[in-house]
Design a protein around this motif. Sequence first.
Motif, PDB file in Angstrom:
ATOM      1  N   LEU A 177       0.830  -1.203   0.000  1.00 21.38           N
ATOM      2  CA  LEU A 177       0.000   0.000   0.000  1.00 21.38           C
ATOM      3  C   LEU A 177       0.866   1.255   0.000  1.00 21.38           C
ATOM      4  CD1 LEU A 177      -3.057  -0.545   2.382  1.00 21.38           C
ATOM      5  CD2 LEU A 177      -3.011  -0.476  -0.109  1.00 21.38           C
ATOM      6  N   LEU A 178       1.970   1.221   0.725  1.00 24.64           N
ATOM      7  CA  LEU A 178       2.900   2.353   0.707  1.00 24.64           C
ATOM      8  C   LEU A 178       3.410   2.577  -0.714  1.00 24.64           C
ATOM      9  CD1 LEU A 178       4.668   4.493   2.043  1.00 24.64           C
ATOM     10  CD2 LEU A 178       6.262   2.668   2.700  1.00 24.64           C
ATOM     11  N   HIS A 179       3.755   1.503  -1.382  1.00 28.20           N
ATOM     12  CA  HIS A 179       4.209   1.597  -2.774  1.00 28.20           C
ATOM     13  C   HIS A 179       3.105   2.169  -3.664  1.00 28.20           C
ATOM     14  CE1 HIS A 179       6.003   0.650  -6.586  1.00 28.20           C
ATOM     15  NE2 HIS A 179       5.116  -0.275  -6.861  1.00 28.20           N
ATOM     16  N   THR A 180       1.882   1.679  -3.508  1.00 27.56           N
ATOM     17  CA  THR A 180       0.761   2.162  -4.318  1.00 27.56           C
ATOM     18  C   THR A 180       0.509   3.645  -4.076  1.00 27.56           C
ATOM     19  OG1 THR A 180      -0.258  -0.038  -4.259  1.00 27.56           O
ATOM     20  CG2 THR A 180      -1.674   1.809  -4.877  1.00 27.56           C
ATOM     21  N   ALA A 181       0.556   4.059  -2.819  1.00 25.11           N
ATOM     22  CA  ALA A 181       0.352   5.472  -2.484  1.00 25.11           C
ATOM     23  C   ALA A 181       1.419   6.338  -3.123  1.00 25.11           C
ATOM     24  CB  ALA A 181       0.359   5.646  -0.969  1.00 25.11           C
ATOM     25  N   SER A 182       2.660   5.857  -3.116  1.00 28.18           N
ATOM     26  CA  SER A 182       3.740   6.644  -3.719  1.00 28.18           C
ATOM     27  C   SER A 182       3.536   6.782  -5.228  1.00 28.18           C
ATOM     28  CB  SER A 182       5.100   6.018  -3.411  1.00 28.18           C
ATOM     29  OG  SER A 182       5.295   4.807  -4.124  1.00 28.18           O
ATOM     30  N   LEU A 183       2.982   5.741  -5.863  1.00 24.96           N
ATOM     31  CA  LEU A 183       2.707   5.823  -7.298  1.00 24.96           C
ATOM     32  C   LEU A 183       1.594   6.822  -7.597  1.00 24.96           C
ATOM     33  CD1 LEU A 183       2.859   2.071  -8.425  1.00 24.96           C
ATOM     34  CD2 LEU A 183       4.651   3.817  -8.552  1.00 24.96           C
ATOM     35  N   ILE A 184       0.584   6.874  -6.720  1.00 23.42           N
ATOM     36  CA  ILE A 184      -0.506   7.834  -6.902  1.00 23.42           C
ATOM     37  C   ILE A 184       0.042   9.257  -6.858  1.00 23.42           C
ATOM     38  CG2 ILE A 184      -2.603   8.784  -5.830  1.00 23.42           C
ATOM     39  CD1 ILE A 184      -3.275   5.905  -4.967  1.00 23.42           C
ATOM     40  N   HIS A 185       0.881   9.543  -5.870  1.00 23.02           N
ATOM     41  CA  HIS A 185       1.478  10.877  -5.771  1.00 23.02           C
ATOM     42  C   HIS A 185       2.436  11.132  -6.937  1.00 23.02           C
ATOM     43  CE1 HIS A 185       0.697  11.952  -1.272  1.00 23.02           C
ATOM     44  NE2 HIS A 185      -0.401  11.813  -1.976  1.00 23.02           N
ATOM     45  N   ASP A 186       3.174  10.111  -7.334  1.00 29.47           N
ATOM     46  CA  ASP A 186       4.103  10.233  -8.460  1.00 29.47           C
ATOM     47  C   ASP A 186       3.349  10.611  -9.729  1.00 29.47           C
ATOM     48  OD1 ASP A 186       6.597  10.160  -9.650  1.00 29.47           O
ATOM     49  OD2 ASP A 186       6.512   8.026 -10.091  1.00 29.47           O
ATOM     50  N   ASP A 187       2.239   9.924  -9.979  1.00 25.62           N
ATOM     51  CA  ASP A 187       1.433  10.220 -11.165  1.00 25.62           C
ATOM     52  C   ASP A 187       0.879  11.635 -11.113  1.00 25.62           C
ATOM     53  OD1 ASP A 187       1.845   7.708 -12.228  1.00 25.62           O
ATOM     54  OD2 ASP A 187      -0.003   6.863 -11.423  1.00 25.62           O
ATOM     55  N   SER A 188       0.500  12.078  -9.914  1.00 27.98           N
ATOM     56  CA  SER A 188      -0.026  13.438  -9.773  1.00 27.98           C
ATOM     57  C   SER A 188       1.042  14.471 -10.078  1.00 27.98           C
ATOM     58  CB  SER A 188      -0.559  13.642  -8.345  1.00 27.98           C
ATOM     59  OG  SER A 188      -1.062  14.955  -8.186  1.00 27.98           O
ATOM     60  N   LEU A 189       2.253  14.252  -9.567  1.00 28.24           N
ATOM     61  CA  LEU A 189       3.350  15.187  -9.820  1.00 28.24           C
ATOM     62  C   LEU A 189       3.739  15.215 -11.292  1.00 28.24           C
ATOM     63  CD1 LEU A 189       5.576  14.332  -6.724  1.00 28.24           C
ATOM     64  CD2 LEU A 189       4.336  16.469  -7.107  1.00 28.24           C
ATOM     65  N   ASP A 190       3.696  14.032 -11.948  1.00 30.28           N
ATOM     66  CA  ASP A 190       4.110  13.929 -13.350  1.00 30.28           C
ATOM     67  C   ASP A 190       3.001  14.312 -14.329  1.00 30.28           C
ATOM     68  OD1 ASP A 190       6.521  13.017 -12.436  1.00 30.28           O
ATOM     69  OD2 ASP A 190       6.131  10.910 -12.879  1.00 30.28           O
ATOM     70  N   GLY A 191       1.760  14.394 -13.825  1.00 28.18           N
ATOM     71  CA  GLY A 191       0.638  14.600 -14.731  1.00 28.18           C
ATOM     72  C   GLY A 191       0.362  13.380 -15.584  1.00 28.18           C
ATOM     73  N   ALA A 192       0.726  12.189 -15.085  1.00 30.63           N
ATOM     74  CA  ALA A 192       0.568  10.960 -15.872  1.00 30.63           C
ATOM     75  C   ALA A 192      -0.893  10.555 -15.968  1.00 30.63           C
ATOM     76  CB  ALA A 192       1.381   9.836 -15.239  1.00 30.63           C
TER      77      ALA A 192
END
Length: 326
Positions: free
Chosen positions: A75-90
């Motif tokens: 879940l920590l990994h998934t949460a980091s991907l959600i924030h990563d996508d938000s920062l990247d505009g993915a």
Amino acid sequence: MDFATVLHRMRPDLQRVEDRLLEETALEFPLIGDILRTLILAGGKRLRPLLLLLAAKPFRYDLDRLVPAAAGIELLHTASLIHDDSLDGASVRRGQPTLNALFDPSVVIMVGDYMFARSAMLAASTMNPRVLAVFAHCLGSICDGQLRELFAARRTDVSLDDYQHRIYGKTASLFAGSAEIGAILAEAPDDQIELLRDFGGAMGMAFQIVDDVLDFRATEDEIGKPAGQDLRQGTVTLPILLFFQNGKATSEERAFVEQVIAEGAPDDDALARALQLIRTSGALEEALDYARRYVEDAKTLLAGLPPTEGRDMLAAVADHALARRL
């Protein structure tokens, strides 16, 4: 032993982790819960939970103690991907629309924060202060890696040391923490807990380097997100660093790629040219040599573990980090 055999033998245990993960998608907001469920179900081979479980295998393997921690790590990994996508505009992740593509940024950030909170609650459920300390360190390292990436965007003066610090925080720290937590919960001796943490860190470094190579070699269908994303966003990865350093490109070619990084590609043709210059420079093969050395270092560490099936499984997982290459 190969990686497919590891997955086959660990499937029942990983299924318990999967079931625990899916419990976390039961939200009061059905649409977001459904999307999170889709993201979790598309989550690949669960390398981080698998690493946590396997790190416990040579010692006291108590699945009831391990499953909440393994689910928390994922879940920590998934949460980091959600924030990563938000920062990247993915807009695409693992072949699925991201939350970022469907909701206002404020909603996406709150969902990511919620997942961070749920992951911390799962870690806390182990009732082990040492596990909580490792978990908190992982969270801090991930944020550090993300910040390093943000502040280094569009810069062409990134050093190898800068890159290694960044990917350790963003990726390898969670592999290291997964192995360390598994060993802690299995009551391994302190020296072997440290050994497994170092093993996970080396494997994670190799994993991220291969990921950076795949960004140049693979198609969107193969990696579940647009290819060439790092170059498009001005993120200097190891293949780009080696392109600048290996002396095989002309000064004009280096200047062109530097301009694409610093200013962005003016059109798709310019991006395609920059990608092709890096692909044909030998930089990808050199980057894979770095990944190979990290895998060799990781496997050498395993000699310090008891000679068990768990040790053999860990070696196969380390090989898989490199075998992902195309």
